[in-house]
Design a protein around this motif. Structure first.
Motif, PDB file in Angstrom:
ATOM      1  N   THR A  90      -5.857  14.135 -13.735  1.00  0.00           N
ATOM      2  CA  THR A  90      -5.223  13.032 -13.008  1.00  0.00           C
ATOM      3  C   THR A  90      -3.906  12.629 -13.656  1.00  0.00           C
ATOM      4  OG1 THR A  90      -6.558  11.458 -14.259  1.00  0.00           O
ATOM      5  CG2 THR A  90      -7.375  12.111 -12.094  1.00  0.00           C
ATOM      6  N   ALA A  91      -3.829  12.630 -14.983  1.00  0.00           N
ATOM      7  CA  ALA A  91      -2.584  12.255 -15.665  1.00  0.00           C
ATOM      8  C   ALA A  91      -1.500  13.290 -15.382  1.00  0.00           C
ATOM      9  CB  ALA A  91      -2.824  12.133 -17.160  1.00  0.00           C
ATOM     10  N   GLN A  92      -1.853  14.569 -15.347  1.00  0.00           N
ATOM     11  CA  GLN A  92      -0.866  15.618 -15.077  1.00  0.00           C
ATOM     12  C   GLN A  92      -0.357  15.527 -13.633  1.00  0.00           C
ATOM     13  OE1 GLN A  92      -2.842  19.285 -15.984  1.00  0.00           O
ATOM     14  NE2 GLN A  92      -2.600  19.057 -18.213  1.00  0.00           N
ATOM     15  N   VAL A  93      -1.240  15.271 -12.699  1.00  0.00           N
ATOM     16  CA  VAL A  93      -0.834  15.158 -11.294  1.00  0.00           C
ATOM     17  C   VAL A  93       0.090  13.959 -11.114  1.00  0.00           C
ATOM     18  CG1 VAL A  93      -1.671  14.682  -8.951  1.00  0.00           C
ATOM     19  CG2 VAL A  93      -2.829  16.365 -10.370  1.00  0.00           C
ATOM     20  N   MET A  94      -0.223  12.841 -11.730  1.00  0.00           N
ATOM     21  CA  MET A  94       0.614  11.644 -11.610  1.00  0.00           C
ATOM     22  C   MET A  94       1.994  11.860 -12.231  1.00  0.00           C
ATOM     23  SD  MET A  94      -1.075   9.620  -9.782  1.00  0.00           S
ATOM     24  CE  MET A  94      -0.209   8.087  -9.905  1.00  0.00           C
ATOM     25  N   GLN A  95       2.090  12.648 -13.277  1.00  0.00           N
ATOM     26  CA  GLN A  95       3.391  12.946 -13.889  1.00  0.00           C
ATOM     27  C   GLN A  95       4.248  13.815 -12.977  1.00  0.00           C
ATOM     28  OE1 GLN A  95       2.519  14.778 -17.645  1.00  0.00           O
ATOM     29  NE2 GLN A  95       2.499  12.827 -18.762  1.00  0.00           N
ATOM     30  N   ASN A  96       3.630  14.689 -12.225  1.00  0.00           N
ATOM     31  CA  ASN A  96       4.371  15.611 -11.357  1.00  0.00           C
ATOM     32  C   ASN A  96       4.823  14.972 -10.040  1.00  0.00           C
ATOM     33  OD1 ASN A  96       4.144  17.648 -13.231  1.00  0.00           O
ATOM     34  ND2 ASN A  96       2.272  18.482 -12.330  1.00  0.00           N
ATOM     35  N   LEU A  97       4.251  13.839  -9.691  1.00  0.00           N
ATOM     36  CA  LEU A  97       4.650  13.183  -8.441  1.00  0.00           C
ATOM     37  C   LEU A  97       6.034  12.564  -8.591  1.00  0.00           C
ATOM     38  CD1 LEU A  97       1.401  11.322  -7.345  1.00  0.00           C
ATOM     39  CD2 LEU A  97       2.427  13.316  -6.291  1.00  0.00           C
ATOM     40  N   PRO A  98       6.889  12.662  -7.544  1.00  0.00           N
ATOM     41  CA  PRO A  98       8.197  12.001  -7.616  1.00  0.00           C
ATOM     42  C   PRO A  98       8.020  10.488  -7.508  1.00  0.00           C
ATOM     43  CG  PRO A  98       7.880  12.943  -5.450  1.00  0.00           C
ATOM     44  CD  PRO A  98       6.718  13.388  -6.302  1.00  0.00           C
ATOM     45  N   GLU A  99       8.935   9.768  -8.125  1.00  0.00           N
ATOM     46  CA  GLU A  99       8.842   8.313  -8.071  1.00  0.00           C
ATOM     47  C   GLU A  99       9.308   7.826  -6.708  1.00  0.00           C
ATOM     48  OE1 GLU A  99      10.140   5.761 -11.101  1.00  0.00           O
ATOM     49  OE2 GLU A  99       9.863   7.262 -12.664  1.00  0.00           O
ATOM     50  N   GLN A 100       8.578   6.894  -6.164  1.00  0.00           N
ATOM     51  CA  GLN A 100       8.922   6.323  -4.875  1.00  0.00           C
ATOM     52  C   GLN A 100       9.546   4.962  -5.102  1.00  0.00           C
ATOM     53  OE1 GLN A 100       5.370   6.233  -2.562  1.00  0.00           O
ATOM     54  NE2 GLN A 100       5.281   8.438  -2.317  1.00  0.00           N
ATOM     55  N   PRO A 101      10.549   4.632  -4.285  1.00  0.00           N
ATOM     56  CA  PRO A 101      11.157   3.309  -4.449  1.00  0.00           C
ATOM     57  C   PRO A 101      10.140   2.221  -4.129  1.00  0.00           C
ATOM     58  CG  PRO A 101      11.980   4.359  -2.471  1.00  0.00           C
ATOM     59  CD  PRO A 101      11.155   5.380  -3.200  1.00  0.00           C
ATOM     60  N   LYS A 102      10.204   1.146  -4.834  1.00  0.00           N
ATOM     61  CA  LYS A 102       9.276   0.034  -4.629  1.00  0.00           C
ATOM     62  C   LYS A 102       9.679  -0.705  -3.362  1.00  0.00           C
ATOM     63  CE  LYS A 102       7.279   0.395  -8.711  1.00  0.00           C
ATOM     64  NZ  LYS A 102       5.937   0.631  -8.984  1.00  0.00           N
ATOM     65  N   ARG A 103       8.756  -0.901  -2.486  1.00  0.00           N
ATOM     66  CA  ARG A 103       9.011  -1.639  -1.254  1.00  0.00           C
ATOM     67  C   ARG A 103       8.630  -3.098  -1.466  1.00  0.00           C
ATOM     68  NH1 ARG A 103       6.359   1.865   3.537  1.00  0.00           N
ATOM     69  NH2 ARG A 103       6.828   3.886   2.655  1.00  0.00           N
ATOM     70  N   ARG A 104       9.490  -3.938  -0.954  1.00  0.00           N
ATOM     71  CA  ARG A 104       9.160  -5.353  -1.009  1.00  0.00           C
ATOM     72  C   ARG A 104       8.240  -5.670   0.155  1.00  0.00           C
ATOM     73  NH1 ARG A 104      14.203  -9.103  -1.098  1.00  0.00           N
ATOM     74  NH2 ARG A 104      12.781 -10.292   0.174  1.00  0.00           N
ATOM     75  N   ALA A 105       7.129  -6.220  -0.165  1.00  0.00           N
ATOM     76  CA  ALA A 105       6.182  -6.594   0.882  1.00  0.00           C
ATOM     77  C   ALA A 105       6.690  -7.850   1.577  1.00  0.00           C
ATOM     78  CB  ALA A 105       4.808  -6.841   0.283  1.00  0.00           C
ATOM     79  N   LYS A 106       6.607  -7.845   2.891  1.00  0.00           N
ATOM     80  CA  LYS A 106       7.016  -9.033   3.640  1.00  0.00           C
ATOM     81  C   LYS A 106       5.985 -10.126   3.385  1.00  0.00           C
ATOM     82  CE  LYS A 106       9.511  -6.721   7.267  1.00  0.00           C
ATOM     83  NZ  LYS A 106       9.607  -6.439   8.682  1.00  0.00           N
ATOM     84  N   SER A 107       6.492 -11.261   3.154  1.00  0.00           N
ATOM     85  CA  SER A 107       5.620 -12.384   2.837  1.00  0.00           C
ATOM     86  C   SER A 107       4.854 -12.821   4.074  1.00  0.00           C
ATOM     87  CB  SER A 107       6.442 -13.542   2.290  1.00  0.00           C
ATOM     88  OG  SER A 107       5.621 -14.660   2.102  1.00  0.00           O
ATOM     89  N   VAL A 108       3.600 -13.093   3.887  1.00  0.00           N
ATOM     90  CA  VAL A 108       2.782 -13.575   4.991  1.00  0.00           C
ATOM     91  C   VAL A 108       3.212 -14.993   5.361  1.00  0.00           C
ATOM     92  CG1 VAL A 108       0.400 -14.117   5.672  1.00  0.00           C
ATOM     93  CG2 VAL A 108       0.868 -12.123   4.268  1.00  0.00           C
ATOM     94  N   PHE A 109       3.768 -15.697   4.403  1.00  0.00           N
ATOM     95  CA  PHE A 109       4.191 -17.069   4.646  1.00  0.00           C
ATOM     96  C   PHE A 109       5.450 -17.131   5.512  1.00  0.00           C
ATOM     97  CE2 PHE A 109       1.992 -17.134   0.502  1.00  0.00           C
ATOM     98  CZ  PHE A 109       0.903 -17.880   0.889  1.00  0.00           C
ATOM     99  N   MET A 110       6.214 -16.053   5.595  1.00  0.00           N
ATOM    100  CA  MET A 110       7.440 -16.056   6.386  1.00  0.00           C
ATOM    101  C   MET A 110       7.176 -15.777   7.864  1.00  0.00           C
ATOM    102  SD  MET A 110       9.942 -16.918   4.544  1.00  0.00           S
ATOM    103  CE  MET A 110      11.340 -16.426   5.504  1.00  0.00           C
ATOM    104  N   ARG A 111       6.003 -15.274   8.213  1.00  0.00           N
ATOM    105  CA  ARG A 111       5.717 -14.950   9.609  1.00  0.00           C
ATOM    106  C   ARG A 111       5.863 -16.149  10.538  1.00  0.00           C
ATOM    107  NH1 ARG A 111       0.664 -10.723   9.380  1.00  0.00           N
ATOM    108  NH2 ARG A 111       1.866  -9.022   8.497  1.00  0.00           N
TER     109      ARG A 111
END
Length: 120
Positions: A28-49
């Motif tokens: 699992t550690a080797q597989v996680m190292q080989n994965l490309p990094e994904q940009p962090k998405r900002r979650a839309k706030s539930v309070f803004m709906r």
């Protein structure tokens, strides 16, 4: 001779597939190292709906109000035109009044009148 029996005689019943020692310990550690990094998405706030819903409602009310005002303005202008024409008496000939009454009596529409005039 049956093919399966032939293979069992040559190879035997041993399993030829083997996993190296400790392979799954770090997998699992080797597989996680080989994965490309994904940009962090900002979650839309539930309070803004509710704010978004309120903004959409206000926009809808503004559009509906503008349409209503536009139609009301057209109705006022058509009423004023009708009032102006009622103030100015229209001069009609006696023959045109007679024709209007005759056409109403015979229940003719414009298409039938045009067809009759085209024949003559």
């Amino acid at each position: 001779m049956n093919e399966e029996m032939y293979i069992q005689e040559k190879v035997g019943k041993r399993n030829p597939f083997r996993v190296p020692e400790g392979y799954f310990d770090n997998l699992t550690a080797q597989v996680m190292q080989n994965l490309p990094e994904q940009p962090k998405r900002r979650a839309k706030s539930v309070f803004m709906r509710p704010v978004f819903y309120a903004a959409a409602s206000v926009c809808a009310l503004l559009v509906a109000g503008a349409v209503w005002m536009w139609q009301a303005n057209d109705a006022v202008s058509s009423d004023s035109i009708q009032a102006q024409t009622a103030v100015q008496p229209q001069q009609q000939d006696a023959s045109s009044e007679y024709m209007d009454e005759a056409v109403d009596y015979m229940m003719l529409d414009n298409h039938e009148i045009y067809a009759y005039l085209a024949e003559n």
